[in-house]
Design a protein around this motif. Structure first.
Motif, PDB file in Angstrom:
ATOM      1  N   LEU A 166       0.770  -1.169   0.122  1.00 17.61           N
ATOM      2  CA  LEU A 166      -0.020  -0.167   0.034  1.00 17.61           C
ATOM      3  C   LEU A 166       0.846   1.269   0.050  1.00 17.61           C
ATOM      4  O   LEU A 166       0.460   2.213  -0.597  1.00 17.61           O
ATOM      5  N   LEU A 167       1.875   1.126   0.729  1.00 23.55           N
ATOM      6  CA  LEU A 167       2.742   2.269   0.730  1.00 23.55           C
ATOM      7  C   LEU A 167       3.743   2.583  -0.340  1.00 23.55           C
ATOM      8  O   LEU A 167       4.662   3.330  -0.493  1.00 23.55           O
ATOM      9  N   GLU A 168       4.019   1.577  -1.236  1.00 18.00           N
ATOM     10  CA  GLU A 168       4.668   1.532  -2.536  1.00 18.00           C
ATOM     11  C   GLU A 168       4.353   2.417  -3.546  1.00 18.00           C
ATOM     12  O   GLU A 168       5.183   3.293  -3.885  1.00 18.00           O
ATOM     13  N   GLU A 169       3.084   2.707  -3.601  1.00 19.95           N
ATOM     14  CA  GLU A 169       2.610   3.577  -4.659  1.00 19.95           C
ATOM     15  C   GLU A 169       2.102   4.974  -4.061  1.00 19.95           C
ATOM     16  O   GLU A 169       1.160   4.758  -3.243  1.00 19.95           O
ATOM     17  N   LEU A 170       2.670   6.053  -4.302  1.00 19.95           N
ATOM     18  CA  LEU A 170       2.283   7.282  -3.661  1.00 19.95           C
ATOM     19  C   LEU A 170       1.605   8.135  -4.835  1.00 19.95           C
ATOM     20  O   LEU A 170       2.147   8.005  -6.086  1.00 19.95           O
ATOM     21  N   PRO A 171       0.504   8.859  -4.549  1.00 17.41           N
ATOM     22  CA  PRO A 171       0.044   9.042  -3.206  1.00 17.41           C
ATOM     23  C   PRO A 171      -0.671   7.595  -2.697  1.00 17.41           C
ATOM     24  O   PRO A 171      -1.189   6.752  -3.605  1.00 17.41           O
ATOM     25  N   GLU A 222       3.616  18.019   1.627  1.00 18.13           N
ATOM     26  CA  GLU A 222       3.480  17.179   0.516  1.00 18.13           C
ATOM     27  C   GLU A 222       3.413  15.754   0.950  1.00 18.13           C
ATOM     28  O   GLU A 222       2.833  14.865   0.458  1.00 18.13           O
ATOM     29  N   ILE A 223       4.515  15.660   2.011  1.00 16.35           N
ATOM     30  CA  ILE A 223       4.575  14.154   2.383  1.00 16.35           C
ATOM     31  C   ILE A 223       3.419  14.002   3.142  1.00 16.35           C
ATOM     32  O   ILE A 223       3.021  12.607   2.868  1.00 16.35           O
ATOM     33  N   ALA A 224       2.830  14.720   4.069  1.00 12.42           N
ATOM     34  CA  ALA A 224       1.707  14.199   4.675  1.00 12.42           C
ATOM     35  C   ALA A 224       0.437  13.937   3.543  1.00 12.42           C
ATOM     36  O   ALA A 224      -0.179  12.937   3.887  1.00 12.42           O
ATOM     37  N   GLN A 225       0.481  14.870   2.597  1.00 14.70           N
ATOM     38  CA  GLN A 225      -0.875  14.558   1.456  1.00 14.70           C
ATOM     39  C   GLN A 225      -0.320  13.076   0.852  1.00 14.70           C
ATOM     40  O   GLN A 225      -1.334  12.373   0.729  1.00 14.70           O
ATOM     41  N   LEU A 226       0.942  12.873   0.538  1.00 19.02           N
ATOM     42  CA  LEU A 226       1.156  11.657  -0.073  1.00 19.02           C
ATOM     43  C   LEU A 226       0.878  10.383   0.657  1.00 19.02           C
ATOM     44  O   LEU A 226       0.590   9.388   0.027  1.00 19.02           O
ATOM     45  N   LEU A 227       0.949  10.562   2.025  1.00 15.63           N
ATOM     46  CA  LEU A 227       0.948   9.414   2.830  1.00 15.63           C
ATOM     47  C   LEU A 227      -0.490   9.316   3.371  1.00 15.63           C
ATOM     48  O   LEU A 227      -0.807   8.952   4.478  1.00 15.63           O
ATOM     49  N   ILE A 230       5.832   6.004   9.167  1.00 18.81           N
ATOM     50  CA  ILE A 230       6.798   6.825   9.982  1.00 18.81           C
ATOM     51  C   ILE A 230       8.097   6.433   8.952  1.00 18.81           C
ATOM     52  O   ILE A 230       9.128   7.237   8.564  1.00 18.81           O
ATOM     53  N   GLU A 231       8.352   5.129   8.564  1.00 17.44           N
ATOM     54  CA  GLU A 231       9.694   4.660   7.709  1.00 17.44           C
ATOM     55  C   GLU A 231       9.393   5.221   6.562  1.00 17.44           C
ATOM     56  O   GLU A 231      10.485   5.646   5.738  1.00 17.44           O
ATOM     57  N   LYS A 232       8.400   5.589   6.076  1.00 19.18           N
ATOM     58  CA  LYS A 232       8.078   6.017   4.632  1.00 19.18           C
ATOM     59  C   LYS A 232       8.534   7.439   4.592  1.00 19.18           C
ATOM     60  O   LYS A 232       9.037   8.049   3.904  1.00 19.18           O
ATOM     61  N   VAL A 233       8.007   8.222   5.921  1.00 21.71           N
ATOM     62  CA  VAL A 233       8.196   9.618   6.075  1.00 21.71           C
ATOM     63  C   VAL A 233       9.827   9.809   5.873  1.00 21.71           C
ATOM     64  O   VAL A 233      10.133  10.713   5.205  1.00 21.71           O
TER      65      VAL A 233
END
Length: 189
Positions: A82-87, A146-151, A130-133
């Motif tokens: 789920l966290l591989e594809e951003l957003p 932008e990071i907040a929006q992507l995640l 958090i690791e993705k952040v």
């Protein structure tokens, strides 16, 4: 005969590549290798299982045999994917996403996960995020908003609170240190 095995600690494309290469070198007739799972054709299952076990041991992977452990690994891998594809694009709740993706009752998934891993699915997912952040901060490509929006955080303050709770640092402190304090995904818990 087709054999499907589930494997613990496969968390990235490099894991897939390493395992595929090692299985090929061991003359295992691989049909498919994906995160947490290998399907192969076998004429002698006992002999192939021994080969696979040696390969897994030498590369830091583990064969998963219990149904509960397979479900836990499916949850982890679903969240990693789920966290591989951003957003991050999940419609609805995390529980709904996992139930649909794994095709299993979420209440049962949650109980098994909590019992086996000694943490909740939600807390595990926060640690992954958090690791993705950390990864996105190190890329220096995105600002905090932008990071907040992507995640899929509701706002930067929400991200900031979770980041501080997990790392003990605020986002700006982490960014200014400019060092890699990331945890390997297979070590998160």
């Amino acid at each position: 005969m087709l054999v499907e095995v589930f494997i613990k600690n496969m968390v990235c494309d490099r894991c897939i590549k390493v395992l595929r290469n090692e299985l090929f070198e061991a003359d295992i007739d691989v049909v498919k290798v994906e995160l947490g799972r290998v399907i192969y054709k076998s004429k002698d299952k006992a002999q192939d299982t021994n080969k696979i076990q040696r390969i897994l041991d030498s590369n830091g992977f583990e064969l998963i045999e219990s149904t509960e452990s397979v479900l836990v690994e499916k949850v982890k891998l679903s969240l990693i994917r789920l966290l591989e594809e951003l957003p991050v694009e999940k419609t609805g709740t995390l529980s709904g996403y996992l139930s649909k993706n794994i095709n299993y009752d979420y209440a049962r998934l949650s109980r098994i996960f909590s019992y086996t891993e000694n943490t909740t699915i939600e807390k595990y997912f926060i640690k992954l995020k958090i690791e993705k952040v950390k990864e996105l901060i190190q890329l220096k490509k995105y600002n905090f908003k932008e990071i907040a929006q992507l995640l899929d955080y509701s706002n930067v303050n929400h991200l900031s609170r979770q980041f501080k709770a997990e790392t003990g640092m605020n986002l700006t402190e982490y960014k200014s240190i400019n060092q890699n304090f990331r945890n390997s995904l297979d070590q998160i818990l």
